[in-house]
Design a protein around this motif. Structure first.
Motif, PDB file in Angstrom:
ATOM      1  N   GLN A 111      -2.896   0.529  -6.509  1.00 53.18           N
ATOM      2  CA  GLN A 111      -3.860  -0.336  -5.856  1.00 53.18           C
ATOM      3  C   GLN A 111      -3.228  -0.863  -4.577  1.00 53.18           C
ATOM      4  O   GLN A 111      -2.015  -0.783  -4.381  1.00 53.18           O
ATOM      5  CB  GLN A 111      -4.270  -1.509  -6.749  1.00 53.18           C
ATOM      6  CG  GLN A 111      -3.128  -2.479  -7.071  1.00 53.18           C
ATOM      7  CD  GLN A 111      -3.575  -3.530  -8.053  1.00 53.18           C
ATOM      8  OE1 GLN A 111      -4.034  -3.200  -9.149  1.00 53.18           O
ATOM      9  NE2 GLN A 111      -3.453  -4.790  -7.678  1.00 53.18           N
ATOM     10  N   LYS A 112      -4.059  -1.363  -3.668  1.00 55.06           N
ATOM     11  CA  LYS A 112      -3.544  -1.934  -2.432  1.00 55.06           C
ATOM     12  C   LYS A 112      -3.931  -3.398  -2.355  1.00 55.06           C
ATOM     13  O   LYS A 112      -4.920  -3.834  -2.952  1.00 55.06           O
ATOM     14  CB  LYS A 112      -4.042  -1.179  -1.205  1.00 55.06           C
ATOM     15  CG  LYS A 112      -5.549  -1.101  -1.048  1.00 55.06           C
ATOM     16  CD  LYS A 112      -5.955  -0.524   0.303  1.00 55.06           C
ATOM     17  CE  LYS A 112      -5.379   0.829   0.578  1.00 55.06           C
ATOM     18  NZ  LYS A 112      -5.716   1.350   1.919  1.00 55.06           N
ATOM     19  N   LEU A 113      -3.119  -4.164  -1.631  1.00 55.32           N
ATOM     20  CA  LEU A 113      -3.326  -5.596  -1.527  1.00 55.32           C
ATOM     21  C   LEU A 113      -3.002  -6.051  -0.104  1.00 55.32           C
ATOM     22  O   LEU A 113      -1.994  -5.635   0.476  1.00 55.32           O
ATOM     23  CB  LEU A 113      -2.414  -6.344  -2.511  1.00 55.32           C
ATOM     24  CG  LEU A 113      -2.301  -7.868  -2.323  1.00 55.32           C
ATOM     25  CD1 LEU A 113      -3.606  -8.560  -2.716  1.00 55.32           C
ATOM     26  CD2 LEU A 113      -1.137  -8.418  -3.140  1.00 55.32           C
ATOM     27  N   TYR A 114      -3.867  -6.915   0.434  1.00 53.76           N
ATOM     28  CA  TYR A 114      -3.605  -7.582   1.708  1.00 53.76           C
ATOM     29  C   TYR A 114      -3.845  -9.074   1.502  1.00 53.76           C
ATOM     30  O   TYR A 114      -4.910  -9.469   1.011  1.00 53.76           O
ATOM     31  CB  TYR A 114      -4.537  -7.073   2.811  1.00 53.76           C
ATOM     32  CG  TYR A 114      -4.492  -5.575   3.003  1.00 53.76           C
ATOM     33  CD1 TYR A 114      -3.535  -4.981   3.820  1.00 53.76           C
ATOM     34  CD2 TYR A 114      -5.417  -4.751   2.362  1.00 53.76           C
ATOM     35  CE1 TYR A 114      -3.489  -3.602   3.986  1.00 53.76           C
ATOM     36  CE2 TYR A 114      -5.380  -3.373   2.520  1.00 53.76           C
ATOM     37  CZ  TYR A 114      -4.418  -2.809   3.333  1.00 53.76           C
ATOM     38  OH  TYR A 114      -4.380  -1.437   3.488  1.00 53.76           O
ATOM     39  N   LEU A 140     -12.553  -2.476  -1.004  1.00 50.28           N
ATOM     40  CA  LEU A 140     -11.769  -3.707  -1.058  1.00 50.28           C
ATOM     41  C   LEU A 140     -12.637  -4.856  -1.552  1.00 50.28           C
ATOM     42  O   LEU A 140     -13.777  -5.025  -1.106  1.00 50.28           O
ATOM     43  CB  LEU A 140     -11.196  -4.055   0.319  1.00 50.28           C
ATOM     44  CG  LEU A 140     -10.039  -3.209   0.837  1.00 50.28           C
ATOM     45  CD1 LEU A 140      -9.532  -3.766   2.165  1.00 50.28           C
ATOM     46  CD2 LEU A 140      -8.900  -3.142  -0.160  1.00 50.28           C
ATOM     47  N   SER A 168       0.838  -1.201   0.000  1.00 50.11           N
ATOM     48  CA  SER A 168       0.000   0.000   0.000  1.00 50.11           C
ATOM     49  C   SER A 168       0.870   1.246   0.000  1.00 50.11           C
ATOM     50  O   SER A 168       2.098   1.167   0.123  1.00 50.11           O
ATOM     51  CB  SER A 168      -0.928   0.013   1.221  1.00 50.11           C
ATOM     52  OG  SER A 168      -0.176  -0.083   2.414  1.00 50.11           O
ATOM     53  N   TYR A 215      -8.531  -0.528  -5.655  1.00 49.87           N
ATOM     54  CA  TYR A 215      -7.863   0.471  -6.493  1.00 49.87           C
ATOM     55  C   TYR A 215      -7.838   1.825  -5.788  1.00 49.87           C
ATOM     56  O   TYR A 215      -8.826   2.250  -5.195  1.00 49.87           O
ATOM     57  CB  TYR A 215      -8.585   0.614  -7.837  1.00 49.87           C
ATOM     58  CG  TYR A 215      -8.540  -0.632  -8.685  1.00 49.87           C
ATOM     59  CD1 TYR A 215      -7.376  -1.005  -9.355  1.00 49.87           C
ATOM     60  CD2 TYR A 215      -9.665  -1.448  -8.796  1.00 49.87           C
ATOM     61  CE1 TYR A 215      -7.336  -2.151 -10.133  1.00 49.87           C
ATOM     62  CE2 TYR A 215      -9.641  -2.594  -9.562  1.00 49.87           C
ATOM     63  CZ  TYR A 215      -8.473  -2.948 -10.227  1.00 49.87           C
ATOM     64  OH  TYR A 215      -8.439  -4.093 -10.984  1.00 49.87           O
ATOM     65  N   THR A 259      -8.183  -6.743  -2.278  1.00 56.29           N
ATOM     66  CA  THR A 259      -7.579  -5.831  -3.248  1.00 56.29           C
ATOM     67  C   THR A 259      -8.500  -4.640  -3.485  1.00 56.29           C
ATOM     68  O   THR A 259      -9.724  -4.771  -3.430  1.00 56.29           O
ATOM     69  CB  THR A 259      -7.319  -6.531  -4.595  1.00 56.29           C
ATOM     70  OG1 THR A 259      -8.559  -7.075  -5.091  1.00 56.29           O
ATOM     71  CG2 THR A 259      -6.314  -7.648  -4.444  1.00 56.29           C
ATOM     72  N   TRP A 309       2.813 -12.870  -6.382  1.00 56.57           N
ATOM     73  CA  TRP A 309       3.229 -11.531  -6.840  1.00 56.57           C
ATOM     74  C   TRP A 309       3.916 -10.782  -5.709  1.00 56.57           C
ATOM     75  O   TRP A 309       4.967 -10.165  -5.897  1.00 56.57           O
ATOM     76  CB  TRP A 309       2.004 -10.753  -7.321  1.00 56.57           C
ATOM     77  CG  TRP A 309       2.310  -9.338  -7.717  1.00 56.57           C
ATOM     78  CD1 TRP A 309       2.796  -8.902  -8.913  1.00 56.57           C
ATOM     79  CD2 TRP A 309       2.156  -8.175  -6.887  1.00 56.57           C
ATOM     80  NE1 TRP A 309       2.951  -7.535  -8.890  1.00 56.57           N
ATOM     81  CE2 TRP A 309       2.568  -7.066  -7.667  1.00 56.57           C
ATOM     82  CE3 TRP A 309       1.709  -7.952  -5.593  1.00 56.57           C
ATOM     83  CZ2 TRP A 309       2.544  -5.759  -7.175  1.00 56.57           C
ATOM     84  CZ3 TRP A 309       1.690  -6.660  -5.109  1.00 56.57           C
ATOM     85  CH2 TRP A 309       2.097  -5.583  -5.891  1.00 56.57           C
ATOM     86  N   SER A 356      -1.811 -13.654  -6.162  1.00 61.12           N
ATOM     87  CA  SER A 356      -1.564 -12.438  -5.379  1.00 61.12           C
ATOM     88  C   SER A 356      -0.414 -12.662  -4.403  1.00 61.12           C
ATOM     89  O   SER A 356       0.459 -11.801  -4.238  1.00 61.12           O
ATOM     90  CB  SER A 356      -2.828 -12.044  -4.608  1.00 61.12           C
ATOM     91  OG  SER A 356      -3.882 -11.717  -5.483  1.00 61.12           O
ATOM     92  N   ALA A 370      -7.311 -12.828  -0.227  1.00 60.81           N
ATOM     93  CA  ALA A 370      -6.695 -11.602  -0.733  1.00 60.81           C
ATOM     94  C   ALA A 370      -7.735 -10.502  -0.767  1.00 60.81           C
ATOM     95  O   ALA A 370      -8.866 -10.708  -1.226  1.00 60.81           O
ATOM     96  CB  ALA A 370      -6.127 -11.831  -2.135  1.00 60.81           C
ATOM     97  N   ARG A 410     -12.829  -8.962  -1.859  1.00 59.16           N
ATOM     98  CA  ARG A 410     -12.264 -10.130  -1.191  1.00 59.16           C
ATOM     99  C   ARG A 410     -12.339 -11.365  -2.059  1.00 59.16           C
ATOM    100  O   ARG A 410     -13.374 -11.663  -2.663  1.00 59.16           O
ATOM    101  CB  ARG A 410     -12.991 -10.393   0.123  1.00 59.16           C
ATOM    102  CG  ARG A 410     -12.450 -11.603   0.870  1.00 59.16           C
ATOM    103  CD  ARG A 410     -13.256 -11.901   2.113  1.00 59.16           C
ATOM    104  NE  ARG A 410     -12.744 -13.108   2.743  1.00 59.16           N
ATOM    105  CZ  ARG A 410     -13.485 -14.113   3.178  1.00 59.16           C
ATOM    106  NH1 ARG A 410     -14.800 -14.041   3.057  1.00 59.16           N
ATOM    107  NH2 ARG A 410     -12.951 -15.168   3.737  1.00 59.16           N
TER     108      ARG A 410
END
Length: 291
Positions: free
Chosen positions: A211-214, A252, A113, A225, A223, A276, A273, A221, A254
């Motif tokens: 974008q953010k990813l957890y 987000l 993030s 934008y 995600t 990556w 994800s 995951a 899921r």
């Protein structure tokens, strides 16, 4: 329950009352749809005033545990978030999913993030639950990637002068503040609450996150934008007109590789994800200096 409970550990009374009610909800003593006792009954039980009770109930509502029924009736225990309901803002969705992730014996969290502000805020509920002994993970491993402090990022920037360094200087200050706070929070899990194995490592890459990813416990995951918006911020006594991104309000989405997954594509997305994130972590990501 005896009326000395709210004084324990020197904590604010409303936090202790909220913790006790949260424990009843999490244990199933107060099941989904059940009404919370009336404020009068709670005042009598805990030996506190109505203001304390209202503060405790407001806290549980903010955590999504209670739903108002209206017309002065006591709130009821809310339905848990369903895995494939409508997507929610990052501040809400991440808090809910982190709480569920911390139910595991061994917790892993990977985050990519712009800053760790949303992550920090989402930790509040699991942090309280660990402090109250309601969640007892044996290990917590956190990996975070944010932009490099010396990178020339596309955002944030002044609306009329992309080369002005002040928006990026402000961002770097925010990054350091939240990153330091995040590491301190996880250190407290080990130092104060005796979680046996805790690590929180933050690395950087020279890239602008759009974008953010957890990735939580390797099985889901989240995600979202970053939407670019014009905004006004204060920095060093000046008002700056900038192009910035929405973080806390980012929607987000899921995906899960667990029992609730829709199909093989969803499972593959979660794994991709994670792969990556690993590819960044193991190649070009470098430790964030916080000194």
């Amino acid at each position: 329950m005896d009326k000395t409970t709210p004084a324990e550990h020197g904590r604010p009374q409303h936090e202790v009352v909220a913790a006790r009610l949260r424990e009843r909800i999490d244990s199933g003593e107060l099941p989904i749809g059940a009404r919370i006792p009336t404020q009068k009954d709670l005042v009598s039980e805990f030996g506190v005033n109505r203001t304390v009770i209202r503060q405790a109930l407001d806290e549980l509502k903010r955590d999504g545990l209670l739903t108002d029924t209206g017309r002065g009736a006591p709130p009821t225990v809310a339905e848990p978030a369903h895995s494939h309901g409508a997507p929610k803002p990052a501040g809400t969705e991440l808090a809910e999913r982190l709480y569920e992730a911390f139910r595991a014996e061994h917790v892993t969290i990977d985050a990519f993030s712009l800053t760790t502000e949303t992550f920090n805020n989402a930790l509040a509920r699991p942090h309280r639950a660990i402090a109250d002994g309601l969640l007892t993970p044996r290990s917590i491993k956190v990996r975070v990637i944010i932009p490099s402090p010396d990178a020339s990022l596309a955002l944030p920037r002044l609306v009329d002068d992309p080369g002005d360094p002040r928006p990026l200087d402000r961002l770097r200050s925010i990054q350091r503040t939240w990153a330091t706070a995040l590491q301190m929070s996880f250190a407290s899990f080990s130092d104060r609450y005796e979680v046996p194995d805790v690590s929180c490592e933050i690395r950087t890459v020279a890239a602008t996150p759009l974008q953010k990813l957890y990735v939580l416990n390797g099985t889901e995951a989240l995600t979202g934008y970053y939407h670019v918006v014009p905004g006004e911020v204060s920095y060093q006594g000046e008002t700056l007109q900038i192009f910035d991104v929405l973080g806390f309000e980012t929607t987000l989405f899921r995906s899960t590789a667990g029992p609730g997954s829709h199909d093989r594509q969803e499972i593959a997305f979660v794994q991709n994800s994670k792969d990556w994130f690993d590819s960044l972590w193991e190649t070009i990501a470098t430790p964030l200096p916080l000194g």
